[in-house]
Structures are given as C-alpha cells and as structure tokens.
Enzyme design. Structure first.
Site, short mmCIF file in Angstrom:
data_model
loop_
_atom_site.label_atom_id
_atom_site.label_comp_id
_atom_site.label_asym_id
_atom_site.label_seq_id
_atom_site.Cartn_x
_atom_site.Cartn_y
_atom_site.Cartn_z
N LYS A 65 0.81 -1.23 0.00
CA LYS A 65 0.00 0.00 0.00
C LYS A 65 0.84 1.28 0.00
O LYS A 65 0.41 2.30 -0.52
CB LYS A 65 -0.92 0.02 1.23
CG LYS A 65 -2.14 -0.86 1.11
CD LYS A 65 -3.03 -0.65 2.32
CE LYS A 65 -4.25 -1.54 2.27
NZ LYS A 65 -5.15 -1.32 3.41
N ASP A 101 -10.03 3.28 2.33
CA ASP A 101 -10.14 2.61 3.64
C ASP A 101 -10.80 3.53 4.68
O ASP A 101 -11.65 3.08 5.46
CB ASP A 101 -8.75 2.21 4.15
CG ASP A 101 -8.26 0.91 3.52
OD1 ASP A 101 -9.10 0.09 3.11
OD2 ASP A 101 -7.03 0.73 3.45
P1 NAP Z 1 0.01 -3.69 9.78
O1 NAP Z 1 0.32 -2.37 9.18
O2 NAP Z 1 0.93 -4.84 9.55
O3 NAP Z 1 -0.14 -3.47 11.38
C1 NAP Z 1 -0.33 -4.57 12.24
C2 NAP Z 1 -0.72 -4.08 13.63
O4 NAP Z 1 -0.98 -5.24 14.44
C3 NAP Z 1 0.39 -3.31 14.33
O5 NAP Z 1 -0.20 -2.41 15.24
C4 NAP Z 1 1.12 -4.46 15.06
O6 NAP Z 1 1.88 -4.03 16.16
C5 NAP Z 1 -0.06 -5.28 15.55
N1 NAP Z 1 0.27 -6.65 15.87
C6 NAP Z 1 0.65 -7.63 15.00
N2 NAP Z 1 0.83 -8.79 15.68
C7 NAP Z 1 0.57 -8.52 17.00
C8 NAP Z 1 0.59 -9.30 18.18
N3 NAP Z 1 0.93 -10.60 18.16
N4 NAP Z 1 0.26 -8.72 19.35
C9 NAP Z 1 -0.08 -7.41 19.37
N5 NAP Z 1 -0.12 -6.61 18.29
C10 NAP Z 1 0.21 -7.17 17.11
O7 NAP Z 1 -1.43 -4.21 9.33
P2 NAP Z 1 -2.74 -3.32 9.04
O8 NAP Z 1 -2.90 -3.15 7.59
O9 NAP Z 1 -2.70 -2.13 9.93
O10 NAP Z 1 -3.91 -4.33 9.50
C11 NAP Z 1 -4.18 -4.56 10.87
C12 NAP Z 1 -5.48 -5.34 11.04
O11 NAP Z 1 -6.57 -4.57 10.52
C13 NAP Z 1 -5.53 -6.67 10.29
O12 NAP Z 1 -6.19 -7.60 11.12
C14 NAP Z 1 -6.35 -6.38 9.06
O13 NAP Z 1 -7.06 -7.53 8.60
C15 NAP Z 1 -7.31 -5.35 9.61
N6 NAP Z 1 -7.82 -4.47 8.54
C16 NAP Z 1 -9.14 -4.51 8.27
C17 NAP Z 1 -9.65 -3.69 7.28
C18 NAP Z 1 -11.12 -3.72 6.98
O14 NAP Z 1 -11.52 -3.25 5.93
N7 NAP Z 1 -11.94 -4.25 7.88
C19 NAP Z 1 -8.80 -2.83 6.56
C20 NAP Z 1 -7.45 -2.81 6.87
C21 NAP Z 1 -6.96 -3.65 7.87
P3 NAP Z 1 3.45 -3.68 15.97
O15 NAP Z 1 3.51 -2.27 15.46
O16 NAP Z 1 4.01 -3.84 17.31
O17 NAP Z 1 4.00 -4.68 14.97
#
Ligand code: NAP
Length: 282
Positions: A65, A101
């Site tokens: 992205k 988003d």
């Molecule tokens: P990302 O940029 O990779 O960020 C991941 C986030 O999760 C960070 O805050 C990370 O913390 C945290 N994390 C990962 N593993 C963890 C663990 N074991 N314990 C605690 N925190 C953890 O991903 P993203 O794009 O932001 O997506 C995050 C979530 O949102 C996903 O589940 C995704 O499916 C969801 N999402 C949903 C939509 C929707 O349309 N509904 C859209 C976008 C995303 P650190 O910074 O410490 O690594």
C-alpha cells in the site's frame, strides 16, 4: 471485451475482495473478471500491466500500500496524506491512486450512529490501518486519541502525526493495566491490530475484558474474520454496541467499485457474498 480487475498483495489466500467484487459485477451484468494477483515482489512490473486497455483498475493490500505510491501518475490528496493507496483506477493509460479505507471506516461509524465530535477514543494498534483510522477520526473532530501498540515507537510516531491534525494524543502500553483505565474513559474503542484474527498468532485473544469496557461505548474491531471477534464478544458481554470489520471492508470496496465502473455499488449483494464466504471458512 471482458474487462479485468484484481487485488495486488501477498499473501492473498484469505482475501475476500475477489468474492464480493465479482458478485457485484455479476449482479449488475458487467462483463469483467476480478482476480487475486499475488505479488510477493517485483511490484513495478505488476503495476505496469495495469495500463493494458482491458484493465479497469485494482486494489492494493499488504505489503504494497505504501510502496505503490511512487509507481502511479496521480495520487488523491487523502491517499497522499495517509501515505497509502488501496485503490488504483486506470484511465486511458494513466494510473490514479486513491485510499478508500478511511471512507469505509467512517461509513461503519455512521451506520452505528457515532458522530465523534469531542469524543475520547482508544485506538489499539499503530499499523497502516490505524493510521487511516486515526486520520479519519481527526477529520471527524474527536477531542482525544489514546494509542496502545505492541511497538511503542510506532505508536509515538502515529501520535505525533495525529496531533498535527487536531486531537490531543497520548501513548500507553498494550497491557491490561494501562488499557483498562483508558478504555473506561473512552466513548469509542477501535481495535486495529491482528489480535483475534483467524489463523493469526493472536487468534482467540482479546485486548480487553468485559469489565474494562463501558456499556455506553462503541467498540469497533477492524478484524472481519471471524465476524464476531473475541473483543466483540467481550464488548457484547459488557452491553456495549459493536461494529465488526466487515462494513469497513465492504464500503472501501464499494467506493472502489464506483470509481472503476461509474455504477453505484450493490452494497447488500457484496455483504451477502462476503458473509457466505466467511461462514464457509468456519
Ligand atoms: P500492519 O500495518 O501490519 O499493522 C499490524 C498491527 O498489528 C500493528 O499495530 C502491530 O503491532 C499489531 N500486531 C501484530 N501482531 C501482533 C501481536 N501478536 N500482538 C499485538 N499486536 C500485534 O497491518 P494493518 O494493515 O494495519 O492491519 C491490521 C489489522 O486490521 C488486520 O487484522 C487487518 O485484517 C485489519 N484491517 C481490516 C480492514 C477492513 O476493511 N476491515 C482494513 C485494513 C486492515 P506492531 O507495530 O508492534 O507490529
């Protein structure tokens, strides 16, 4: 000519976009295929292919992205501010980048009747999704955003960015002793980490227990698989209102659909297709 659309990302095994976008295209009788286009690397080559005449555009997901911005001809002001593009539109050889988003997130809030001005928010997570959510909340005029993230530096960076857009910000550790009091002082709790996600390392885990969730709060979990996450279960136990990740997913996709086809997206058809596919994964 059969038009083509797809999603660029890696891995894409669990992506719902091909399911609900194809359902929408078929429902409106549009002769187009929406496919999964896995891109582990060499993003530039894949993006160049979007300039082919039969391609209407694409979605972009993790991990591309941010990197995709430099490969496009124009970026919308909102995508530029978020530093991320999730939707590419192909117009006569030019590639235009958008970020739908935040629109999807705000639509989920609107449907839950949450207006936000002056509210205190607990934002769990500081990744790409949290950034879009935080900017959308600043746009709504919330008063305060408390950010909890596993990696504190990432939360601090996001707090610095969001405070430049209006809200007061604070960073706390992602630990029950800090999360509980912050949650009890919030009108909105947004969960934007992978905690609770099916198949992930945090499957089955909730960052908050029911005792720490105010009954008056709205709890919004961005995770959409499972539809009822562990956090949403705790929130329901507390008597709080809940929103899952599916409305955000569908509404970001509906906005893209409209940009690609010029047609109003059949949102209900998209919801049903995604719900059926998610139910089949259980
Ligand atoms: P990302 O940029 O990779 O960020 C991941 C986030 O999760 C960070 O805050 C990370 O913390 C945290 N994390 C990962 N593993 C963890 C663990 N074991 N314990 C605690 N925190 C953890 O991903 P993203 O794009 O932001 O997506 C995050 C979530 O949102 C996903 O589940 C995704 O499916 C969801 N999402 C949903 C939509 C929707 O349309 N509904 C859209 C976008 C995303 P650190 O910074 O410490 O690594």
């Amino acid at each position: 000519m059969t038009f083509r659309l797809g999603i660029l990302g890696y891995p894409l095994g669990h992506s719902m976009s091909p399911v609900f976008q194809q359902a929408a295209l078929d429902h409106l009788g549009i002769d187009a295929r929406y496919e999964a286009w896995p891109v582990p690397e060499a993003l530039a080559g894949q993006v160049a292919k979007l300039r082919q005449p039969e391609v209407l555009g694409a979605n972009v997901t993790v991990p591309h992205k941010e990197a995709v911005l430099s490969l496009l001809d124009w970026i919308s002001p909102w995508a530029r501010q978020a530093g991320a593009v999730n939707t590419i539109v192909h117009r006569q050889g030019r590639l235009l980048g958008y970020n739908t988003d935040s629109h999807g997130f705000l639509q989920g809030l609107r449907e839950a009747g949450f207006h936000g001005r002056g509210a205190s928010v607990l934002l769990i997570g500081a990744g790409g999704a949290a950034k879009g959510v935080g900017l959308a909340l600043a746009y709504l005029g919330v008063a305060r955003i408390t950010i909890a993230n596993r990696t504190r530096e990432r939360a601090q960076e996001l707090a610095a960015l969001l405070s430049r857009h209006g809200p007061r910000t604070q960073v706390i550790p992602l630990e029950p002793e800090a999360l509980g009091p912050a949650a009890l002082a919030s009108q909105l709790i947004v969960q934007s980490t992978t905690l609770g996600m099916k198949g992930g390392p945090g499957e089955g885990a909730s960052p908050l227990a029911a005792e720490s969730i105010p009954r008056e709060a709205l709890v919004y979990d961005l995770v959409y698989n499972p539809l009822e996450t562990p956090l949403l279960r705790e929130a329901k136990k507390a008597g709080a209102r809940t929103v899952g990740g599916l409305p955000m997913l569908i509404h970001q996709g509906a906005a893209g659909f409209q940009l690609w086809t010029g047609r109003e997206a059949p949102v209900e058809v998209m919801f049903q297709a995604a719900q059926r596919a998610l139910a089949a994964t259980h």
